[in-house]
Design a protein around this motif. Structure first.
Motif, mmCIF file in Angstrom:
data_model
loop_
_atom_site.group_PDB
_atom_site.id
_atom_site.type_symbol
_atom_site.label_atom_id
_atom_site.label_comp_id
_atom_site.label_asym_id
_atom_site.label_seq_id
_atom_site.Cartn_x
_atom_site.Cartn_y
_atom_site.Cartn_z
ATOM 1 N N ILE A 115 51.751 44.967 38.808
ATOM 2 C CA ILE A 115 53.064 45.347 39.341
ATOM 3 C C ILE A 115 52.873 45.905 40.751
ATOM 4 N N ARG A 116 53.369 45.176 41.733
ATOM 5 C CA ARG A 116 53.077 45.499 43.132
ATOM 6 C C ARG A 116 53.649 46.833 43.586
ATOM 7 N N SER A 117 54.717 47.289 42.936
ATOM 8 C CA SER A 117 55.336 48.550 43.369
ATOM 9 C C SER A 117 54.643 49.784 42.784
ATOM 10 N N ILE A 118 53.571 49.579 42.022
ATOM 11 C CA ILE A 118 52.778 50.704 41.505
ATOM 12 C C ILE A 118 51.473 50.774 42.289
ATOM 13 N N PRO A 119 51.281 51.811 43.109
ATOM 14 C CA PRO A 119 50.047 51.924 43.897
ATOM 15 C C PRO A 119 48.822 52.113 42.993
ATOM 16 N N LEU A 120 47.734 51.412 43.318
ATOM 17 C CA LEU A 120 46.487 51.608 42.581
ATOM 18 C C LEU A 120 45.822 52.915 42.984
ATOM 19 N N SER A 121 46.172 53.391 44.180
ATOM 20 C CA SER A 121 45.695 54.700 44.626
ATOM 21 C C SER A 121 46.797 55.378 45.425
ATOM 22 N N ALA A 122 46.831 56.689 45.371
ATOM 23 C CA ALA A 122 47.837 57.471 46.097
ATOM 24 C C ALA A 122 47.237 58.818 46.463
ATOM 25 N N LYS A 123 47.552 59.319 47.645
ATOM 26 C CA LYS A 123 46.929 60.533 48.171
ATOM 27 C C LYS A 123 47.530 61.810 47.569
ATOM 28 N N PHE A 124 47.407 61.944 46.266
ATOM 29 C CA PHE A 124 47.877 63.173 45.611
ATOM 30 C C PHE A 124 47.073 64.387 46.099
ATOM 31 N N SER A 125 45.796 64.133 46.445
ATOM 32 C CA SER A 125 44.929 65.225 46.884
ATOM 33 C C SER A 125 45.463 65.894 48.142
ATOM 34 N N LYS A 126 46.230 65.172 48.932
ATOM 35 C CA LYS A 126 46.853 65.734 50.137
ATOM 36 C C LYS A 126 47.759 66.907 49.777
ATOM 37 N N HIS A 127 48.284 66.885 48.543
ATOM 38 C CA HIS A 127 49.163 67.956 48.072
ATOM 39 C C HIS A 127 48.447 68.862 47.063
ATOM 40 N N GLY A 128 47.123 68.721 46.996
ATOM 41 C CA GLY A 128 46.343 69.577 46.114
ATOM 42 C C GLY A 128 46.383 69.182 44.655
ATOM 43 N N ILE A 129 46.853 67.969 44.364
ATOM 44 C CA ILE A 129 46.973 67.518 42.970
ATOM 45 C C ILE A 129 45.720 66.737 42.581
ATOM 46 N N GLN A 130 45.090 67.170 41.481
ATOM 47 C CA GLN A 130 43.859 66.513 41.019
ATOM 48 C C GLN A 130 44.140 65.437 39.971
ATOM 49 N N THR A 131 44.925 65.810 38.971
ATOM 50 C CA THR A 131 45.307 64.884 37.894
ATOM 51 C C THR A 131 46.812 64.961 37.724
ATOM 52 N N VAL A 132 47.449 63.798 37.486
ATOM 53 C CA VAL A 132 48.904 63.800 37.355
ATOM 54 C C VAL A 132 49.338 62.709 36.390
ATOM 55 N N GLU A 133 50.354 63.010 35.578
ATOM 56 C CA GLU A 133 51.001 61.997 34.735
ATOM 57 C C GLU A 133 52.404 61.771 35.263
ATOM 58 N N ILE A 134 52.761 60.507 35.431
ATOM 59 C CA ILE A 134 54.069 60.129 35.969
ATOM 60 C C ILE A 134 54.774 59.253 34.951
ATOM 61 N N ARG A 135 56.046 59.532 34.713
ATOM 62 C CA ARG A 135 56.859 58.679 33.828
ATOM 63 C C ARG A 135 57.719 57.748 34.676
ATOM 64 N N GLY A 136 57.929 56.558 34.178
ATOM 65 C CA GLY A 136 58.734 55.596 34.921
ATOM 66 C C GLY A 136 59.329 54.531 34.029
ATOM 67 N N GLU A 137 59.959 53.569 34.652
ATOM 68 C CA GLU A 137 60.602 52.472 33.944
ATOM 69 C C GLU A 137 60.274 51.169 34.668
#
Length: 449
Positions: free
Chosen positions: A50-72
């Motif tokens: 699914i092209r609109s889901i990034p395989l990587s994202a700079k969460f570390s820029k905001h200090g986030i190490q691990t994250v769970e995201i819900r979507g549709e």
């Protein structure tokens, strides 16, 4: 809350297949379906198509190490129409609607086929994240979290969401948005209203079923007009006789409706339905069709009354109706229709979850004499099944493995799978917690139960 005015975030209620995404150290490491809310299917490979889901994202820029995201996950209307056209040109049956198509695609085993269907994903909730102990929270409101996801390359409802103070503005926006729903490139079936402040969300908490800080506003159901052609009577696994209306096919909200449950004899009387009537049809929640009413003023005089059977339409046993109930039942436990429906229920996802053994195969095996009851599932002749058209070695091996795996299911699933009347999933869990083995119930008195 003690507040005179609450800030709300309002956004579309996307109508597709629910997903959960896990990112660790900026990399997407897992994708899963929502499943039953506790356990879903692992679909990481398909998610990566699914092209609109990034395989990587700079969460570390905001200090986030691990994250769970819900979507549709969705298929937009144009891509859905194009894909269906391709199926028709190949001589295959078109898919029913974008919602079912998206949810079904997520479970396809061939990633190349998933890629062909041009799925899209909207993410709408950060449900969990970790940061270093000294790091401040990267956001304090729900709307800020959607902005952050958008900034990181996700498709969040940043452009569609609105933040309001006070409920009246929320109501006005929902009503306004409903008028434009058909102009959107994707299907939505309502709006979701959330308390915006995350600290206030935590204070309000959850019930066992849903958060207290969010509520869905469902749009009015789409309607259509059709003609009632006939009524068929189906026998359920507990012997209930359900009248099913057959109507002239009518498109409602992207789905062609031709069969509608009438539930029981009393519904037919209450709605004053007759064969030949013009009827108003609606899809409740844009999913389940039902007849709102007959348009008696359009009758021509040649309509016919619907006659409810006195005997079972399958085994011809006399029907009974218990006092205080609206449902007529066939009480012949050997009724072929009930036997088949019990096996189908036993195999189902919420019961023993025997994958690849759906309705069609149960009916086929029953008619051929290969399967006669639930115990027969565990003594199937796989050599004979392998000689049937459409059953290669791989199909037989997969079926045999699924049946074998079902033997490891917890007791509450077995109890639920037996299809005992009045024993749903919750009651089955309660019963299972009281014993160590199914046969322990032989010692129970009626009072203990």
């Amino acid at each position: 809350t003690g507040l005179k005015e609450i800030e709300y975030c309002v956004e579309p209620k996307f109508d597709g297949g629910s997903i959960s995404l896990i990112y660790e150290d900026d990399l997407m490491v897992r994708g899963a379906t929502r499943g039953n809310g506790v356990e879903g299917d692992e679909i990481t490979t398909n998610i990566k198509q699914i092209r609109s889901i990034p395989l990587s994202a700079k969460f570390s820029k905001h200090g986030i190490q691990t994250v769970e995201i819900r979507g549709e996950v969705l298929i937009n209307k144009n891509n859905f129409a194009k894909y269906n056209q391709q199926l028709v040109e190949q001589g295959q049956a078109p898919l029913a609607n974008p919602r079912n198509a998206a949810a079904g695609t997520l479970r396809i085993k061939d990633p190349a086929e998933v890629s062909k269907r041009n799925l899209e994903a909207f993410v709408y909730h950060i449900s969990y994240y970790t940061t270093p102990a000294t790091k401040e929270a990267p956001f304090t409101t729900h709307s800020q979290s959607l902005d952050l996801l958008w900034e990181l390359g996700f498709r969040s409802p940043k452009q569609e969401k609105k933040v309001f103070k006070g409920i009246q503005q929320v109501i006005d926006y929902c009503l306004e948005f409903e008028h434009t729903r058909d102009n959107l490139p994707y299907e939505i079936d309502g709006m979701v209203i959330k308390v915006n402040n995350l600290e206030l969300q935590d204070k309000m908490g959850m019930t066992s079923h849903h958060p207290r800080w969010a509520i869905a506003y469902k749009f009015k159901a789409r309607q259509g007009t059709s003609k009632l052609l006939s009524v068929e009577f189906q026998v359920g696994r507990t012997g209930s006789i359900t009248p099913v209306a057959k109507i002239q096919p009518v498109p409602i909200g992207g789905v062609t409706v031709s069969s509608i449950s009438l539930f029981n004899e009393e519904v037919i009387r209450e709605k004053d339905l007759m064969i030949g009537d013009t009827v108003l049809v609606e899809r409740a929640g844009d999913v389940i069709p039902y007849i709102v009413k007959s348009q008696a003023e359009l009758r021509k005089g040649d309509e016919k009354h619907i006659k409810f059977p006195k005997n079972c339409p399958v085994c011809d046993s006399k029907l009974f109706k218990e006092e205080g109930e609206a449902v007529w039942r066939c009480i012949n436990i050997e009724c072929p229709a009930q036997v088949v429906e019990r096996i189908i229920h036993f195999n189902s996802k919420d019961a023993m979850d025997i994958r690849g053994f759906g309705d069609a195969n149960v009916r086929k095996f029953y008619e051929m004499g290969l399967l006669k009851d639930i115990p027969g599932l565990y003594t199937l002749d796989f050599e004979k099944i392998g000689s049937l058209e459409g059953f290669g070695k791989k199909s037989v091996d997969n079926l045999q493995a699924a049946i074998e795996k079902s033997k490891t299911q917890p007791l509450h699933r077995l109890i639920f799978g037996l299809g005992i009347r009045f024993v749903g999933e919750t009651t089955a869990k309660t019963l299972a917690s009281a014993v160590d083995h199914l046969m322990d119930f032989k010692q129970f008195t009626q009072e203990q139960l």
